[in-house]
Design a protein around this motif. Structure first.
Motif, PDB file in Angstrom:
ATOM      1  N   GLN A 363       2.447  -9.417   0.691  1.00  0.00           N
ATOM      2  CA  GLN A 363       1.436  -8.361   0.554  1.00  0.00           C
ATOM      3  C   GLN A 363       1.463  -7.744  -0.842  1.00  0.00           C
ATOM      4  OE1 GLN A 363       2.635  -5.834   3.800  1.00  0.00           O
ATOM      5  NE2 GLN A 363       1.186  -6.733   5.252  1.00  0.00           N
ATOM      6  N   LEU A 367      -1.511  -7.775  -4.254  1.00  0.00           N
ATOM      7  CA  LEU A 367      -2.166  -6.534  -4.668  1.00  0.00           C
ATOM      8  C   LEU A 367      -2.852  -6.695  -6.025  1.00  0.00           C
ATOM      9  CD1 LEU A 367       0.491  -3.772  -3.800  1.00  0.00           C
ATOM     10  CD2 LEU A 367      -1.619  -4.282  -2.549  1.00  0.00           C
ATOM     11  N   SER A 368      -4.078  -6.209  -6.119  1.00  0.00           N
ATOM     12  CA  SER A 368      -4.755  -6.153  -7.410  1.00  0.00           C
ATOM     13  C   SER A 368      -4.332  -4.865  -8.118  1.00  0.00           C
ATOM     14  CB  SER A 368      -6.272  -6.125  -7.199  1.00  0.00           C
ATOM     15  OG  SER A 368      -6.641  -4.938  -6.498  1.00  0.00           O
ATOM     16  N   GLU A 370      -6.242  -2.455  -8.942  1.00  0.00           N
ATOM     17  CA  GLU A 370      -6.939  -1.336  -8.306  1.00  0.00           C
ATOM     18  C   GLU A 370      -6.259  -0.935  -6.991  1.00  0.00           C
ATOM     19  OE1 GLU A 370      -9.195   1.827  -8.201  1.00  0.00           O
ATOM     20  OE2 GLU A 370      -9.017   0.469  -9.918  1.00  0.00           O
ATOM     21  N   GLN A 371      -5.718  -1.927  -6.263  1.00  0.00           N
ATOM     22  CA  GLN A 371      -4.985  -1.603  -5.030  1.00  0.00           C
ATOM     23  C   GLN A 371      -3.694  -0.850  -5.346  1.00  0.00           C
ATOM     24  OE1 GLN A 371      -5.065  -5.703  -3.601  1.00  0.00           O
ATOM     25  NE2 GLN A 371      -6.072  -5.016  -1.722  1.00  0.00           N
ATOM     26  N   ARG A 372      -3.063  -1.208  -6.459  1.00  0.00           N
ATOM     27  CA  ARG A 372      -1.868  -0.464  -6.891  1.00  0.00           C
ATOM     28  C   ARG A 372      -2.255   0.951  -7.313  1.00  0.00           C
ATOM     29  NH1 ARG A 372      -0.293  -5.861  -9.100  1.00  0.00           N
ATOM     30  NH2 ARG A 372       1.465  -6.525  -7.820  1.00  0.00           N
ATOM     31  N   GLU A 374      -4.581   2.657  -5.996  1.00  0.00           N
ATOM     32  CA  GLU A 374      -4.802   3.410  -4.759  1.00  0.00           C
ATOM     33  C   GLU A 374      -3.482   3.980  -4.232  1.00  0.00           C
ATOM     34  OE1 GLU A 374      -7.512   4.527  -3.142  1.00  0.00           O
ATOM     35  OE2 GLU A 374      -8.532   3.815  -4.942  1.00  0.00           O
ATOM     36  N   GLU A 375      -2.405   3.214  -4.383  1.00  0.00           N
ATOM     37  CA  GLU A 375      -1.087   3.732  -3.972  1.00  0.00           C
ATOM     38  C   GLU A 375      -0.661   4.879  -4.887  1.00  0.00           C
ATOM     39  OE1 GLU A 375       2.073   1.231  -2.810  1.00  0.00           O
ATOM     40  OE2 GLU A 375       0.773  -0.368  -2.041  1.00  0.00           O
TER      41      GLU A 375
END
Length: 500
Positions: A363, A367-368, A370-372, A374-375
């Motif tokens: 997972q 992660l892209s 942008e997903q990082r 978001e975290e």
């Protein structure tokens, strides 16, 4: 290629913080001993100890929630937090000794005072943090820890995190002002610079290719002088394998039975680094959150102020990555080469048991950016992607071994010393809390490998580390005395900082 052979008392493999610590301890305890260091890179502290390859946290369990767990009856177990804190106190004392005796100088170049904070979201987690605070502040090591779930107080503590956050969100934090940011790369280089003045023979760009036992019980190392294009042979009575992820391969080459049935799994770390200095200046703390359900302990997210090259930086992470290398500068064949007949069942058992970890790593790898981001926005709601870059941090090898408690193929998350029965060789394996507890770990090496000398050395050890053999948690007056003296020596007191 020409060959040469040399004899010495001690050989340290790897020029990281662990070898630096052991070398400096031995130079104080047995100054007449000859010590040689072999490092395959061009300078000290370039792998795991490097300031960009670790979180730079002085791990004292002031903020790391994975060191405190909630028991089935609802009470909080802080025993691991006490152990980690006491181990870090040993490091502070030894570093203070080095400063006081002019063995290193300018402590502010490697250690800075910085609040350590824990932050949680959600009513259940807020309740946990409150109970944790109540339990920890009863112990002298954690007195002074503040708790707040008041948004106005939190805006003062962590303005960047509280900016644009929903008003009705359940959020709380604890704060310890006595936390530290530690530049382990700078510390390592300082110690090796001093060891060089004490006639320690430090050899950079020298790679240890082989190691074997000789008839007289000493160890012979086959060392490749990379620049000189020649092979050298060095013998020593005692060898320390402090080569980070490279220690496992060297341990396997020794053939000692203690090194059997041990494997390793490499995990790399990624951090988001803020490149907008205006944003970085709005945060002044190390803020640790809570790992997601099912995530391993090393995945605890944290937003860190760092001091690197005398500049204030802001980092968030870690995100897990994968590389088959055991070192950042290692080979893509490291993982495959570490699989041996004696550890294959251990590794296979771990593969079956750790499906959750495998899923987590997959997972993370997918992660892209942008997903990082978001975290990150769970910490900084208004974080902008253009203000942050991704950097690859250090490579860590998690130890896999058979244990009584966990059975075959148990993944170990701590730092571990493996030594021969006769104490002639020792290897350091594992990861966090690692560098922060280097002095504790190297004292363990001394006890395991030099049992005949340890009694004779004890007075000197206590001079360097006054709390040696004493529980500070059970001696609050001694803890306060030591804490104050180390804060003064390391220039961690506010009045001393203000005068810099």
């Amino acid at each position: 290629m020409s060959n040469s052979q040399n004899k010495t008392d001690v050989i340290l493999i790897g020029a990281g913080v662990m070898s630096a610590t052991l070398g400096s301890l031995l130079k104080e305890l047995a100054p007449e001993w000859e010590i040689k260091v072999f490092e395959k890179l061009a300078d000290a502290g370039e792998e795991s100890s490097n300031e960009w390859n670790n979180a730079g946290t002085g791990h004292a369990a002031l903020c790391e929630l994975n060191y405190t767990s909630e028991k089935s009856d609802g009470s909080i177990d802080i025993s691991k937090a006490i152990n980690v804190n006491e181990q870090f106190q040993l490091s502070r004392q030894f570093w203070s000794y080095l400063v006081k005796n002019n063995l290193i100088s300018n402590p502010q170049d490697f250690i800075m005072p910085l609040p350590h904070m824990s932050m949680v979201q959600g009513e259940k987690n807020v309740e946990f943090l409150k109970k944790r605070h109540e339990t920890m502040t009863k112990n002298p090591l954690f007195q002074g820890m503040e708790f707040s779930d008041d948004p106005e107080t939190l805006k003062k503590w962590i303005p960047l995190i509280m900016q644009d956050r929903p008003a009705n969100e359940a959020i709380a934090a604890t704060k310890m002002d006595i936390g530290t940011d530690v530049n382990f790369g700078a510390l390592t280089r300082m110690i090796f610079d001093n060891l060089k003045t004490q006639n320690v023979d430090i050899n950079y760009k020298h790679s240890v290719e082989g190691i074997k036992r000789t008839k007289d019980g000493s160890w012979e190392l086959k060392v490749h002088d990379i620049d000189g294009c020649k092979m050298e042979y060095h013998k020593a009575k005692f060898v320390f394998l402090g080569a980070g992820g490279g220690s496992l391969e060297l341990l396997q080459k020794t053939g000692i039975p203690e090194g059997k049935h041990i494997g390793g799994f490499p995990i790399s770390g990624l951090f988001l680094v803020c490149k907008n200095q205006e944003v970085a200046e709005q945060h002044h703390a190390k803020v640790y959150g809570k790992a997601k359900v099912g995530a391993p302990p090393m995945s605890v997210p944290h937003l860190d102020t760092r001091y690197i090259d005398n500049k204030k930086s802001l980092l968030f992470g870690p995100f897990a990555g994968f590389s088959p290398k055991f070192l950042k500068t290692g080979s893509n064949m490291d993982l495959i080469a570490s699989v041996k007949p004696h550890n294959i069942t251990t590794l296979l058992a771990a593969g079956v048991k750790e499906m959750g970890l495998t899923k987590y790593l997959i997972q993370q790898l997918l992660l892209s950016k942008e997903q990082r981001m978001e975290e990150l926005r769970e910490f900084i709601p208004n974080a902008k992607s253009e203000d942050w870059d991704i950097v690859v941090a250090g490579q860590r090898v998690q130890v896999i071994k058979d244990t009584e408690a966990g059975g075959k193929g148990t993944l170990q998350f701590g730092t571990e010393v493996v030594s021969a029965a006769d104490g002639s060789i020792a290897a350091l394996l594992g990861a966090s809390p690692g560098a922060s507890t280097a002095v504790h770990v190297m004292l363990e090496v001394l006890n395991k490998c030099f049992p005949q000398q340890i009694k004779e050395w004890e007075p000197k050890i206590k001079e360097m580390i006054p709390s040696y053999g004493v529980s500070l948690a059970n001696n609050p007056e001694l803890f306060q005395e030591i804490h104050n003296s180390t804060a003064q020596a390391l220039r961690l007191s506010e009045d001393l900082q203000d005068n810099n």
